[in-house]
Write an enzyme that holds these catalytic residues in place. Structure first.
Site, short mmCIF file in Angstrom:
data_model
loop_
_atom_site.label_atom_id
_atom_site.label_comp_id
_atom_site.label_asym_id
_atom_site.label_seq_id
_atom_site.Cartn_x
_atom_site.Cartn_y
_atom_site.Cartn_z
CB THR A 135 -6.67 23.04 19.45
OG1 THR A 135 -7.00 24.40 19.71
CG2 THR A 135 -6.36 22.87 17.96
N GLY A 155 0.82 -1.20 0.00
CA GLY A 155 0.00 0.00 0.00
C GLY A 155 0.86 1.25 0.00
N GLY A 207 -7.68 -0.89 -8.30
CA GLY A 207 -6.51 -1.30 -7.56
C GLY A 207 -6.57 -2.77 -7.18
CB ALA A 208 -3.91 -5.34 -6.99
CG ASP A 209 -5.84 -1.96 -2.67
OD1 ASP A 209 -6.08 -1.73 -3.88
OD2 ASP A 209 -5.76 -1.05 -1.82
#
Length: 254
Positions: free
Chosen positions: A184, A8, A107-109
């Site tokens: 924050t 990835g 995508g292959a994934d």
């Protein structure tokens, strides 16, 4: 044994299978500049850490969204097994019917996720893969890959705020105690995490509306544990779904 490799943009996941059993798995940071020698050293190190003889690996299947690393890994696979690895892409048999405009773009994934999801739940089924991007894959009641949604992942969104907003700090992705942040950092975490949950649930419901029916929803990927607990639409978590899908692709091509 079979080594499955999912390369990835952020992480590379590997799984070692003996038959259908996943006997070992590892994840490490993807570095697009790595050479074949560096990849080989990393792989040998992972095997040694688990007291597994690398010579027990006799075949490799690879899914990659990082073209610069695909041939590096293929070269390493050939040196270890003496065989050409299976690289998921055009020309590889998957058994997955497509309704996508251009299947070569997928995508292959995403293909591996869809195949594994059908094996686990049948069709229809939806996959939510939480990584560098958040991918949602839709398989209809006839088992066809219809398409899906690709959006920035939680880590990508957090990095974008830090990079483009001068007064916002870099934050770890940790679930805040409340939706209303009183400082924050907690406000950012609320937006990143609760915002992702709301986005996924909203998109999944929109998908159900378009389909005209509901379906099981499987979550996978690095952030899937946290999001599954908070989501109202995800029904199951399979953190190594892609690796199991790669094993299924291998079985159709050897």
């Amino acid at each position: 044994m079979l080594l499955t490799v999912d390369i990835g943009n952020t992480q590379t996941a590997m799984g070692l299978f003996e038959g259908e059993e996943l006997v070992a798995h590892w994840v490490f940071t993807t570095r697009a500049q790595d050479t074949a020698d560096e990849v080989r050293l990393s792989l040998i190190g992972q095997f040694k850490l688990n007291d597994i003889d690398i010579s027990s690996c006799d075949d490799v299947v690879i899914a990659s969204v990082v073209p610069a690393l695909t041939e590096c890994w293929a070269s390493v696979a050939r040196s270890i097994t003496g065989r050409e690895p299976i690289i998921v892409g055009p020309g590889i048999k998957t058994g997955l019917a497509m309704r996508y405009d251009n299947p070569a773009e997928i995508g292959a994934d995403r293909v591996a996720d869809a195949i594994a999801a059908i094996k686990l739940e049948g069709a229809p089924v939806v996959v939510v893969d939480l990584g560098t991007t958040t991918n949602i894959e839709v398989i209809d009641e006839k088992g066809r890959f219809m398409g899906g949604i690709i959006a920035p992942g939680m880590g990508t969104g957090a990095d974008a705020m830090f990079t483009h907003a001068a007064r916002l700090p870099q934050v770890d992705i940790v679930e805040p105690a409340h939706a209303i942040g009183t400082n924050t950092i907690d406000a950012m975490r609320s937006g990143i995490i609760f915002g992702e949950v709301a986005r996924i649930d909203g998109l999944v419901r929109a998908i159900f509306d378009e389909l005209g029916y509901e379906a099981p929803v499987i979550a996978t990927g690095g952030f899937s544990g946290m999001i599954t607990e908070l989501s109202q639409t995800i029904t199951r978590r399979e953190p190594r779904l892609t690796l199991h899908g790669l094993r299924l692709v291998y079985e159709k091509n050897r």
